[in-house]
Design an enzyme around this catalytic site. Structure first.
Site, PDB file in Angstrom:
ATOM      1  N   PHE A 105      -3.194 -17.085   0.960  1.00 17.61           N
ATOM      2  CA  PHE A 105      -3.352 -16.642   2.424  1.00 17.61           C
ATOM      3  C   PHE A 105      -2.098 -17.223   3.223  1.00 17.61           C
ATOM      4  O   PHE A 105      -2.051 -17.204   4.468  1.00 17.61           O
ATOM      5  CB  PHE A 105      -4.461 -17.176   3.179  1.00 17.61           C
ATOM      6  CG  PHE A 105      -5.773 -16.486   2.606  1.00 17.61           C
ATOM      7  CD1 PHE A 105      -6.192 -15.357   2.275  1.00 17.61           C
ATOM      8  CD2 PHE A 105      -6.527 -17.596   1.963  1.00 17.61           C
ATOM      9  CE1 PHE A 105      -7.322 -14.922   1.617  1.00 17.61           C
ATOM     10  CE2 PHE A 105      -7.679 -17.361   1.236  1.00 17.61           C
ATOM     11  CZ  PHE A 105      -8.072 -15.888   1.177  1.00 17.61           C
ATOM     12  N   THR A 155      -4.776 -10.482  -4.483  1.00 20.82           N
ATOM     13  CA  THR A 155      -4.727  -9.455  -3.609  1.00 20.82           C
ATOM     14  C   THR A 155      -4.699  -8.132  -4.375  1.00 20.82           C
ATOM     15  O   THR A 155      -4.978  -7.043  -3.841  1.00 20.82           O
ATOM     16  CB  THR A 155      -3.325  -9.400  -3.163  1.00 20.82           C
ATOM     17  OG1 THR A 155      -2.082  -9.292  -4.484  1.00 20.82           O
ATOM     18  CG2 THR A 155      -2.703 -10.467  -2.348  1.00 20.82           C
ATOM     19  N   ARG A 188       0.775   5.320   2.009  1.00 17.74           N
ATOM     20  CA  ARG A 188       0.065   5.707   0.938  1.00 17.74           C
ATOM     21  C   ARG A 188      -0.736   4.489   0.420  1.00 17.74           C
ATOM     22  O   ARG A 188       0.080   3.412   0.284  1.00 17.74           O
ATOM     23  CB  ARG A 188       1.257   6.147  -0.094  1.00 17.74           C
ATOM     24  CG  ARG A 188       0.560   6.864  -1.008  1.00 17.74           C
ATOM     25  CD  ARG A 188       1.947   7.166  -2.232  1.00 17.74           C
ATOM     26  NE  ARG A 188       1.562   8.175  -3.301  1.00 17.74           N
ATOM     27  CZ  ARG A 188       2.542   8.232  -4.269  1.00 17.74           C
ATOM     28  NH1 ARG A 188       3.738   7.615  -4.254  1.00 17.74           N
ATOM     29  NH2 ARG A 188       2.244   9.074  -5.224  1.00 17.74           N
ATOM     30  N   ILE A 189      -1.754   4.656   0.104  1.00  9.30           N
ATOM     31  CA  ILE A 189      -2.674   3.536  -0.687  1.00  9.30           C
ATOM     32  C   ILE A 189      -2.758   3.839  -1.992  1.00  9.30           C
ATOM     33  O   ILE A 189      -3.176   4.736  -2.517  1.00  9.30           O
ATOM     34  CB  ILE A 189      -4.166   3.758   0.106  1.00  9.30           C
ATOM     35  CG1 ILE A 189      -4.125   3.714   1.531  1.00  9.30           C
ATOM     36  CG2 ILE A 189      -5.105   2.625  -0.550  1.00  9.30           C
ATOM     37  CD1 ILE A 189      -3.432   2.403   2.134  1.00  9.30           C
ATOM     38  N   ASN A 215      -4.211   1.789  -4.321  1.00  5.40           N
ATOM     39  CA  ASN A 215      -5.713   1.513  -4.976  1.00  5.40           C
ATOM     40  C   ASN A 215      -6.617   1.536  -3.716  1.00  5.40           C
ATOM     41  O   ASN A 215      -6.723   0.315  -3.118  1.00  5.40           O
ATOM     42  CB  ASN A 215      -5.792   0.535  -5.899  1.00  5.40           C
ATOM     43  CG  ASN A 215      -7.060   0.325  -6.510  1.00  5.40           C
ATOM     44  OD1 ASN A 215      -8.092   0.684  -5.953  1.00  5.40           O
ATOM     45  ND2 ASN A 215      -7.020  -0.242  -7.591  1.00  5.40           N
ATOM     46  N   LYS A 235      -9.557   0.822  -3.497  1.00  7.22           N
ATOM     47  CA  LYS A 235     -10.868  -0.254  -3.789  1.00  7.22           C
ATOM     48  C   LYS A 235     -10.182  -1.411  -3.531  1.00  7.22           C
ATOM     49  O   LYS A 235     -10.632  -2.161  -2.824  1.00  7.22           O
ATOM     50  CB  LYS A 235     -11.066   0.012  -5.185  1.00  7.22           C
ATOM     51  CG  LYS A 235     -12.147  -0.910  -5.549  1.00  7.22           C
ATOM     52  CD  LYS A 235     -12.602  -0.583  -6.956  1.00  7.22           C
ATOM     53  CE  LYS A 235     -13.742  -1.423  -7.338  1.00  7.22           C
ATOM     54  NZ  LYS A 235     -14.431  -1.123  -8.740  1.00  7.22           N
ATOM     55  N   GLY A 250      -1.796  -6.541   3.284  1.00  3.55           N
ATOM     56  CA  GLY A 250      -2.697  -7.882   3.165  1.00  3.55           C
ATOM     57  C   GLY A 250      -2.619  -8.587   4.505  1.00  3.55           C
ATOM     58  O   GLY A 250      -3.695  -9.362   4.656  1.00  3.55           O
ATOM     59  N   GLU A 251      -2.081  -8.191   5.456  1.00  7.63           N
ATOM     60  CA  GLU A 251      -2.240  -8.845   6.560  1.00  7.63           C
ATOM     61  C   GLU A 251      -2.823  -8.064   7.952  1.00  7.63           C
ATOM     62  O   GLU A 251      -3.166  -8.746   8.928  1.00  7.63           O
ATOM     63  CB  GLU A 251      -0.850  -9.481   7.041  1.00  7.63           C
ATOM     64  CG  GLU A 251      -0.527 -10.465   5.966  1.00  7.63           C
ATOM     65  CD  GLU A 251       0.770 -11.196   6.084  1.00  7.63           C
ATOM     66  OE1 GLU A 251       1.652 -10.551   5.436  1.00  7.63           O
ATOM     67  OE2 GLU A 251       0.979 -12.342   6.393  1.00  7.63           O
TER      68      GLU A 251
HETATM   69 MO1  MOS Z   1       1.267 -14.182   4.070  1.00  3.28          MO
HETATM   70  S1  MOS Z   1       0.777 -15.503   5.375  1.00  3.28           S
HETATM   71  O1  MOS Z   1       2.969 -13.777   4.706  1.00  3.28           O
HETATM   72  O2  MOS Z   1       1.131 -15.108   2.655  1.00  3.28           O
END
Ligand code: MOS
Length: 695
Positions: free
Chosen positions: A241, A469, A585-586, A588, A590, A661-662
């Site tokens: 993270f 991830t 575009r995704i 995956n 899931k 991810g964020e």
């Molecule tokens: Mo993320 S806080 O850029 O690993």
């Protein structure tokens, strides 16, 4: 095209993980492995007056003890020479008796067993001359408040467009409010661990990191080694993270210890130590001024953000960056300021700036909507930006309006009664709140190698990381797509500096950066196969993002929260949550779904639970374990609905992907705080929201 991109492929590394075959840093069994445990300063700042190692060295099994007196051969520069890019905590560790912050490593005990190392470390006597710590973000700090040079070398710390004062003066409604957020720590399940092995003057590190190439550079700089003498291996990382972006001092300590004893050494940071020597999210103090016309058109925005950093390091939590472009407004000013406190250097934590900054901005938008008597979603739509007004360029794609629509529809937003405290259920006050989610799309240069074998398989290698991830899986899908192979014919290996160079696995940039490099390498391999007619080829490719800013790319979302507040106990429970996201575009659906879901769960923690508490006398974090530092667990997290809104983007990069991810955590805390206001009429302007705020 094989249709690999867009498939809900199970994790290709899933079997290895659940069967225990996957090797995390602490799992590498090496012949003659010794164990190291850190001795950390119980307070800071100060100076080590004496360090008594006699009892520790007599502990059975203890092999060596390193302190500032013997870790480096004299003369020792206080900071490592030529190590500017390295977090100062690692440049200075074990070089002098100076203690900059509580929790700084002041010794390393190496033993034949972990138990002996723990016992030995407990017997090291540290006599510290402490000084009172500066811990007040709004106080004078170590040096006074100052402006950082830049935000991560990417953006200026301040921005200005139009004439704020004029917009402010001419507006019908004005809001001037202050928000604050507290220190947080990431707490991945895998604690930071390093295993160091020397062969002559060549060092191999098994390190839990988000960037093997970064650790390689940093360790080489701090120890004065040629970069090519350092190899870093990290195929599996158990969560991060952002906490594993920097090379923290324990990695340097492990390398020093292994060199000192002439044997492989493993060093695991304990959960308690992690709160002291690994950076977390800094505190923020944010002032937001919004001015609007009677019909809710924004006429002026000012967002001023202050965060704390360490005595030596400049870390910016870029809270006001999203404010620069999220809404259409002619007059916008933003500033970022720092204050040095006696703490470890703070660091990136999931959506740095965007998670904290959207709490302030999106709470303020809710306050403005209330002041105007307008629906909070209608206010966002009234200020929808049809291009990036900060950069003056079009969006590469922006399905944010669809996110609002789909999220609102799924949540049932149109049934919201605007009256505060009007909704009740099971004896609780029920509130609904919403917020916009946003994270910029980054891309860095990256490289990858692809080998096509005679039996019709592909082997892909590159130095990127997967810290949970789903990168292993999604990158496999990219290769399968371009090579027109079934994904099970693609084998991918990552996390080793012997593989082609990759950027840090952070900033939600892995798909855009490494995905593009892999796609390029796969195209090149196909061409090579056709051109040469050989049965096996191996090629390497490097991708470069376009340098011109002809468009602006971001991931978007709309967050909708329902809370129940017990009017007698002041407890808040998130009972429903809907997040709708557009992120190009995704690859995956899931793993993308899991990332967004995880982001929202982490946002619930930010809103209601997470906070480092420091002892004002000694500077150390006192709730430094998972009993004292609360994170959301199953009962805290409701059924979260994640909607993936289709978004075609032909400009952002050849794959058309953005990061996921964020963006999931952004806006969550504001949506919850806004829901709490709707339920109770109490506007809480600091995080985490606690029982005391609502009694
Ligand atoms: Mo993320 S806080 O850029 O690993």
């Amino acid at each position: 095209m094989s249709g690999a991109i867009g498939a809900k492929l199970d994790r290709v590394d899933g079997r290895a993980k659940v069967t225990g075959v996957a090797r995390y840093t602490g799992d590498w069994g090496l012949p003659g492995l010794l164990h190291a445990v850190l001795v950390t300063s119980p307070a800071g700042p100060g100076r080590v007056a004496a360090i008594d190692v006699d009892a520790a060295s007599q502990t059975p099994g203890v092999v060596a003890i390193l302190t500032h007196e013997n870790a480096f051969p004299p003369p020792v520069e206080v900071e490592a020479p030529g190590a500017e890019g390295v977090v100062p905590d690692s440049r200075t560790v074990l070089r002098s008796p100076e203690v900059l912050y509580a929790g700084q490593p002041v010794g390393v005990v190496v033993a034949r067993s972990l138990e002996a190392a723990i016992e030995g470390a407990a017997r090291v006597g540290v006599v510290l001359d402490p000084r009172p710590p500066q811990l007040d973000l709004e106080g004078s700090g170590v040096d006074g408040i100052f402006a950082p040079k830049s935000i991560y070398g990417m953006e200026p710390p301040d921005s200005e467009r139009g004439d704020f004062e004029r917009g402010w003066r001419e507006a019908a409604v004005r809001l001037d409010v202050r928000y604050s957020t507290e220190w947080e720590h990431h707490n991945p399940i895998e604690r930071h661990t390093t295993t160091a092995v020397w062969e002559g003057d060549r060092l191999t590190l098994y390190d839990s990191t988000q960037w093997v190439n970064g650790v390689q550079d940093d360790v080489a700089a701090v120890l004065g080694l040629p970069v090519e003498n350092v190899r870093v291996i990290s195929p599996f990382v158990g969560g991060a993270f952002g906490s594993k972006c920097e090379t923290w001092p324990h990695t340097i300590c492990a390398a020093l210890a292994a060199r000192h004893v002439g044997a492989p050494v493993r060093l695991e940071v304990t959960r308690q130590q992690l709160f002291g020597l690994v950076g977390g999210r800094p505190q923020t103090r944010q002032r937001v001024r919004l001015a609007a016309s009677v019909d809710g058109k924004l006429m002026a925005i000012a967002h001023d953000s202050l965060n704390d950093t360490s005595a030596r390091g400049d870390f910016v939590e870029p809270c006001a960056v999203p404010t620069r472009m999220l809404y259409s407004c002619p007059n916008v000013v933003t500033t970022h300021r720092l204050n040095r406190l006696d703490i470890q250097t703070p660091t990136y934590m999931r959506a740095p700036g965007h998670a904290t900054g959207t709490f302030a901005l999106e709470s303020a938008m809710d306050e403005l909507a209330f002041a105007l008597g307008m629906d909070p979603l209608a206010l966002r739509l009234a200020n929808y930006a049809d291009h990036d007004e900060n950069l003056g360029v079009p969006w590469s794609s922006r399905e944010l309006r669809t996110c609002y629509e789909r999220g609102a529809q799924r949540f049932g937003w149109e049934r919201r009664n605007p009256e505060l405290g009007s909704q009740r259920q099971d004896g609780c006050l029920v509130g609904w709140g919403m917020a916009t989610a946003n994270y910029h799309t980054l891309q860095s240069p990256a490289s990858a190698r692809v080998k096509l074998t005679a039996d019709g398989r592909a082997e892909v290698r590159c130095a990127t990381l997967d810290f949970g991830t789903g990168a292993y899986t999604a990158l496999t899908q990219v290769a399968a797509e371009v090579l027109e192979l079934p994904p099970d014919r693609v084998h991918i290996e990552i996390g080793d500096t012997d593989f082609p160079w990759c950027p840090i696995a952070a900033g939600s940039q892995t798909m855009a950066s490494v995905g593009t490099a892999i796609a390029l390498a796969c195209q090149k391999a196909r061409q090579e196969l056709a051109r040469t007619g050989r049965r096996e080829v191996e090629v390497e490719a490097r991708s470069e993002p376009t340098r011109e800013k002809k468009w602006s790319s971001h991931a978007w979302g709309a967050q909708f929260a329902e809370v129940q507040v017990d009017p007698e106990l002041g407890t808040v429970r998130v009972t429903r949550f809907v997040g709708a996201f557009a992120a190009g575009r995704i690859v995956n659906p899931k793993t993308a779904h899991s990332q967004l879901l995880g982001g929202i769960a982490m946002g619930i923690g930010q809103a209601l639970l997470e906070e480092d508490q420091r002892d004002p006398r000694w500077g150390r974090v006192v709730n430094a374990d998972l009993a004292g530092y609360l994170v959301p667990t199953q009962p805290d997290v409701p059924d979260i609905e994640v909607i993936l809104v289709p978004e075609a983007d032909r400009l952002v990069n050849p794959l058309g992907v953005k990061g996921i991810g964020e963006v999931g955590i952004t806006g969550v805390a504001a949506a919850i705080a806004n829901a709490v206001f709707h339920a109770t009429g109490k506007r809480v302007r600091h995080l985490p929201i606690q029982i005391e705020d609502l009694l």
